[in-house]
Enzyme design. Sequence first.
Site, mmCIF file in Angstrom:
data_model
loop_
_atom_site.group_PDB
_atom_site.id
_atom_site.type_symbol
_atom_site.label_atom_id
_atom_site.label_comp_id
_atom_site.label_asym_id
_atom_site.label_seq_id
_atom_site.Cartn_x
_atom_site.Cartn_y
_atom_site.Cartn_z
ATOM 1 N N HIS A 9 1.183 -1.149 0.025
ATOM 2 C CA HIS A 9 0.124 0.111 0.301
ATOM 3 C C HIS A 9 1.160 1.757 0.172
ATOM 4 O O HIS A 9 0.199 2.317 -0.829
ATOM 5 C CB HIS A 9 -1.220 -0.087 1.128
ATOM 6 C CG HIS A 9 -1.427 1.118 1.540
ATOM 7 N ND1 HIS A 9 -2.382 1.725 0.445
ATOM 8 C CD2 HIS A 9 -1.560 2.320 2.290
ATOM 9 C CE1 HIS A 9 -2.895 3.088 0.993
ATOM 10 N NE2 HIS A 9 -2.741 3.639 2.318
ATOM 11 N N GLU B 248 -10.686 2.442 3.532
ATOM 12 C CA GLU B 248 -9.718 1.646 3.842
ATOM 13 C C GLU B 248 -9.503 0.489 4.889
ATOM 14 O O GLU B 248 -10.033 0.124 5.218
ATOM 15 C CB GLU B 248 -8.106 2.518 4.470
ATOM 16 C CG GLU B 248 -7.976 3.862 3.746
ATOM 17 C CD GLU B 248 -6.760 4.721 4.614
ATOM 18 O OE1 GLU B 248 -6.349 5.358 4.215
ATOM 19 O OE2 GLU B 248 -6.729 4.477 5.940
ATOM 20 N N GLN C 296 -7.932 15.281 2.736
ATOM 21 C CA GLN C 296 -6.443 14.602 3.257
ATOM 22 C C GLN C 296 -5.329 15.825 2.212
ATOM 23 O O GLN C 296 -3.934 15.438 3.183
ATOM 24 C CB GLN C 296 -6.126 13.109 3.024
ATOM 25 C CG GLN C 296 -5.020 12.769 4.207
ATOM 26 C CD GLN C 296 -4.773 11.270 3.878
ATOM 27 O OE1 GLN C 296 -5.994 10.653 3.621
ATOM 28 N NE2 GLN C 296 -3.478 11.364 4.178
ATOM 29 N N LYS D 85 -9.463 11.942 7.650
ATOM 30 C CA LYS D 85 -9.318 11.450 8.675
ATOM 31 C C LYS D 85 -10.769 11.051 9.353
ATOM 32 O O LYS D 85 -11.209 10.432 10.209
ATOM 33 C CB LYS D 85 -8.499 10.279 9.325
ATOM 34 C CG LYS D 85 -7.543 9.982 7.925
ATOM 35 C CD LYS D 85 -7.146 8.700 7.516
ATOM 36 C CE LYS D 85 -6.322 8.606 6.559
ATOM 37 N NZ LYS D 85 -6.523 6.626 6.287
ATOM 38 N N GLU E 165 -5.755 3.388 -4.815
ATOM 39 C CA GLU E 165 -5.045 2.300 -5.873
ATOM 40 C C GLU E 165 -6.302 1.310 -6.641
ATOM 41 O O GLU E 165 -5.242 1.218 -7.266
ATOM 42 C CB GLU E 165 -4.430 0.600 -4.272
ATOM 43 C CG GLU E 165 -3.339 1.327 -3.501
ATOM 44 C CD GLU E 165 -3.334 1.128 -2.243
ATOM 45 O OE1 GLU E 165 -2.202 -0.511 -2.292
ATOM 46 O OE2 GLU E 165 -4.208 0.685 -1.139
#
Length: 421
Positions: free
Chosen positions: A138, A204, A245, A258, A369
């Site tokens: 990651h 996540e 972020q 977050k 991703e």
Amino acid sequence: MTDPNDPALRSFVPVDPASDFPMQNLPYGVFSARGLAPRIGVAIGDYVLDLWGLEQDGRLDVEPGTFAASSLNAFMTQGPKVWARIRARISELLRHDNDELRDNDELQKLALLPMAQVELHLPIAVAGYTDFYSSKEHATNVGVMFRGKDNALQPNWLHMPIGYNGRASTVVVSGTKVRRPRGQLKPANTEHPSFGSCQRLDFELEMGAVIGQTSPMGEMLSEAQAQEMIFGFVLLNDWSARDIQQWEYVPLGPFQGKAFATSISPWVVTSAALEPFRCRGPEQVPQPLAYLRQAQANNYDLELEVGLRAGSMSKSARICRTNFKYMYWSSVQQLMHHASSGCAMNVGDLLGSGTISGPEKSQRGSLLEISWNGTEPVQLADGVVRTFLEDGDSLAMRGWCQSEGYRVGFGEVEGTILPAD
């Protein structure tokens, strides 16, 4: 007394071989039913065993009122010897060849409830929440996106588990709807920031280690001490506002991007139940400093998958399948590092593993991703396309360890996105 992890154990309660909750699991959670206050139970098949009912009946030897609580914290405080004794006793009560509960119809009616008829609550009172960044795959993927292949990993990454302190106040149980966050946004093509709703909302895929014992301020932890302090694990979704972020994280890291929500599964699977699935993680090169070195196998062979269902879809589509065993830094190392400065750890602390990605493209544990920062849209069913999460989307994570004839699972952690106010 028989080992509660014995694969041959069978319960008098019917348990499907595909169930996450066989005799060898017995995860703890907090539930309410029949108009009564929340209390502690364990999952067995499609049922919840009411431990407060068993405690009142004199079947469980704990400090009075332990299982009448609305969180596991008081039970965890009693320590590993009590954890082991109570788990063994619950296993004994549920065995198919033990008539103590099996043939007691009155006690069964009191203590054994269909899971479909109960409401599940946040299982722990979260004392503190720390999120780590411990998957090499990651961290490399994200680094390549934003810094290029030659600078993918920051110089410190291979030397310590990187983490930040998150918000315990917004840790919520599975099924809690998540409102799209708002914050400062500054796209690359604008000169000044603006305030508005997140446009790049992500998930996540993580595991959360639940800390069940304290460590004093000023003291470090050995590997054995850290292992003993971890009561168990939950599935964890650390929702992420990527655009908020991206603008805020320099120089101190994640903050509002977050802080708005972290979802966890309602069942805490104990470290004891996961013991048969321990495995060694990836080779660590360079060798960590002495205080972070591991003599034991502290990773777990734990399968994980993520399903996404848009509001227009009839069923969920799997977008990721990976494994907890790929984590470069283990939960034990994370805890040792957390305490190494002298930081005190508390009962109810929650340590997020960080996004869990594997070496294959299908094993990426975030949409950042999977869609490669929005440049490779994800094709779902019925012509639905996603780069990031949209309002009405439902995201569900599942995890399990598979053995011959049974699995030790976590159920799921689910959340649905609501529009911003």
